[in-house]
Design a protein around this motif. Structure first.
Motif, short mmCIF file in Angstrom:
data_model
loop_
_atom_site.label_atom_id
_atom_site.label_comp_id
_atom_site.label_asym_id
_atom_site.label_seq_id
_atom_site.Cartn_x
_atom_site.Cartn_y
_atom_site.Cartn_z
N ASP A 1 1.00 -1.24 -0.09
CA ASP A 1 -0.23 -0.12 -0.08
C ASP A 1 1.13 1.46 -0.07
N ARG A 2 2.15 0.97 -0.10
CA ARG A 2 3.24 2.19 -0.07
C ARG A 2 3.55 2.54 -0.80
N PHE A 3 3.35 1.61 -2.21
CA PHE A 3 3.13 1.93 -3.78
C PHE A 3 1.85 2.61 -4.73
N LEU A 4 2.04 3.79 -5.57
CA LEU A 4 1.41 3.89 -6.41
C LEU A 4 1.95 3.47 -7.33
N SER A 5 0.51 2.48 -8.49
CA SER A 5 0.31 2.17 -9.69
C SER A 5 -1.35 1.84 -10.32
N ALA A 6 -1.49 1.85 -11.53
CA ALA A 6 -2.31 1.67 -11.73
C ALA A 6 -3.36 -0.05 -11.65
N ASN A 7 -2.62 -0.72 -11.25
CA ASN A 7 -3.00 -1.93 -10.43
C ASN A 7 -1.93 -2.23 -9.75
N PRO A 8 -3.00 -1.69 -7.88
CA PRO A 8 -1.82 -1.79 -6.52
C PRO A 8 -1.44 -2.63 -5.71
N HIS A 9 -2.67 -3.61 -6.91
CA HIS A 9 -1.74 -5.18 -6.22
C HIS A 9 -0.48 -5.99 -6.78
N PHE A 10 -0.04 -5.18 -8.67
CA PHE A 10 0.59 -5.42 -8.76
C PHE A 10 2.14 -6.03 -7.85
N ALA A 11 2.80 -4.87 -6.65
CA ALA A 11 3.96 -5.12 -6.24
C ALA A 11 4.17 -5.90 -5.29
N ARG A 12 3.39 -6.32 -4.95
CA ARG A 12 2.82 -7.54 -3.64
C ARG A 12 3.63 -8.85 -4.10
N SER A 13 3.88 -9.52 -5.05
CA SER A 13 4.31 -10.54 -5.40
C SER A 13 5.53 -10.37 -5.09
N GLN B 1 13.94 -0.31 -2.42
CA GLN B 1 12.59 -1.85 -2.19
C GLN B 1 12.62 -2.28 -3.61
N TRP B 2 12.19 -1.77 -4.47
CA TRP B 2 10.94 -2.11 -5.28
C TRP B 2 11.79 -2.42 -6.67
N ALA B 3 13.47 -1.27 -6.35
CA ALA B 3 14.64 -2.04 -7.75
C ALA B 3 15.53 -3.14 -7.21
N TRP B 4 15.10 -3.42 -5.45
CA TRP B 4 15.36 -5.14 -5.47
C TRP B 4 14.77 -5.97 -5.56
N ALA B 5 13.51 -5.66 -4.96
CA ALA B 5 12.42 -7.23 -5.64
C ALA B 5 12.82 -7.34 -6.95
N SER B 6 11.80 -6.23 -7.76
CA SER B 6 11.90 -6.58 -9.17
C SER B 6 13.34 -7.14 -10.03
N GLY B 7 14.36 -6.58 -9.44
CA GLY B 7 15.23 -7.41 -10.34
C GLY B 7 15.50 -8.81 -9.12
#
Length: 389
Positions: A60-72, A376-382
């Motif tokens: 919930d601390r990330f903005l996206s057109a799909n707010p659930h995308f970053a969860r995984s 943290q998104w960079a580390w997680a997505s990478g």
């Protein structure tokens, strides 16, 4: 033409993380970047100490057109996972406010750590190499860079967004995404100072800061706000700037500790005190004086009608500012928008209709709050893409 298992475009936080993970899985990886140094944005972050993650990381601390995308990705590679890596390298760190973790020493330690992780995976890194044509045929991606060419079945776009162009940032990720048929959510500056046009009555207060609750729409952040020569900045304003849209106001509670009726109560308790004096107990005197002038509540409380004090209370609790813009990508820390999450797998960051093409980090339409969330998104997505290529 040299052949690899994966080619990573971009030697920033996400790209280096992805390359290190993939290389240590036995993949032959090439990283290409037009910059002469790896991790340039890491080096300037956090005042040179790199706010490398946040203990409060949550979707919930990330903005996206799909707010659930970053969860995984965030669930599979957490702030604790990255902190464990930092500690394995003996990098001293400290926690600042709101879960923000910084290096005690220098951001150079984080870049050195990522490069060492790449070395462990025998990753080849080509710096100072402009990226030319990128093509896809017969299940392989071909990339021209400098006077060379490379080929691989997997291509990872990790070139970031257009924020901070003086660091070499470009819109290359979006150009490549469109080339391969991926949609792009309109990019706009985020975590950026807002500008006030016309007769800004607070311009003379440039350099003055105070703690506030700033709001844009439903988003609200309690942190410091800074008056500038051009408008408003400071953490509270940077946070709401990610949610703000042109033409909308932002509102600021200049006295978040005060409850309704406090000025009228003060009038009964200390009638000879002035409003500016009361305000200066919780904010700089220059700001207190300016607000009293703006509100027309100069002089002793005893001489001010209750109705005027009530109106002043209401305005101080929701002071309206009408920004005419922001300081743009030049001063934006990150970008809102980017490659549409609708076209990507949340598990692997791979394009749904283009096998082998992955998009990670800031290039994706996922933007974190200020305070280490974007790293943290960079580390997680990478990490997620590095596991998949």
């Amino acid at each position: 033409m040299a052949n690899y298992d994966a080619i990573v475009l971009g030697a920033g936080a996400a790209g280096l993380m992805c390359a290190g993970v993939a290389g240590q899985r036995g993949r032959r990886v090439l990283v290409i970047d037009h910059a002469e140094k790896a991790g340039k944005k890491i080096l300037i972050s956090g005042g040179g100490r790199c706010n490398f993650t946040n203990l409060g990381t949550a979707p919930d601390r990330f903005l996206s057109a799909n707010p659930h995308f970053a969860r995984s990705a965030l669930a599979r590679y957490t702030a604790a996972d990255f902190l464990a890596l930092v500690e394995r390298y003996g990098i001293a760190w400290h926690e600042k406010t709101l879960g923000q973790l910084f290096c005690d020493g220098s951001a150079r330690q984080i870049v050195a750590m990522l490069l060492d992780e790449c070395d462990k995976g025998q990753v080849e890194i080509a710096l100072g190499q402009g990226i030319g044509a990128v093509d896809h045929a017969d299940g392989r991606y071909r990339v021209s860079y400098g006077n060379r060419e490379a080929s691989a079945p997997a291509l990872v776009i990790a070139t970031g967004g257009p924020s901070i162009p003086k660091m070499g940032a470009t819109g290359l990720a979006y150009d490549l995404a469109r080339q391969f048929g991926l949609k792009v959510v309109e990019p706009r500056p985020a975590l950026v100072p807002l500008t006030l046009g016309g007769e800004d009555p607070f311009r003379a207060l440039a350099g003055v800061a105070t703690e506030v609750v700033a709001r844009s729409g439903k988003a609200a952040f309690r942190e410091a706000m800074l008056f500038t020569h051009r408008g408003l900045s400071g953490p509270a304003v940077l946070q709401v700037s990610s949610y703000w849209r042109h033409g909308e106001p932002i509102t600021v509670d200049l006295l978040p500790e005060r409850e309704a009726g406090w000025l009228r109560a003060a009038k009964r308790a200390t009638p000879r005190v002035g409003v500016a004096k009361l305000l200066s107990a919780t904010m700089p005197q220059r700001l207190a004086d300016a607000l009293a002038q703006q509100l027309g509540v100069v002089g002793e409380l005893a001489n001010l009608p209750d109705a005027k004090l009530a109106a002043a209370e209401q305005r101080l609790a929701a002071w309206r500012f009408d920004p005419n813009g922001s300081e743009g990508f030049a001063k934006a820390e990150v970008t809102v928008g980017g490659v549409s999450t609708a076209d990507l797998s949340s598990q692997t960051l791979e394009a749904r209709r283009v096998p082998g093409l992955h998009v990670i980090g800031e290039a994706v339409d996922v933007t974190g709050w200020l305070g280490g969330y974007n790293f943290q998104w960079a580390w997680a997505s990478g990490w997620a893409a590095g596991q998949a290529v």
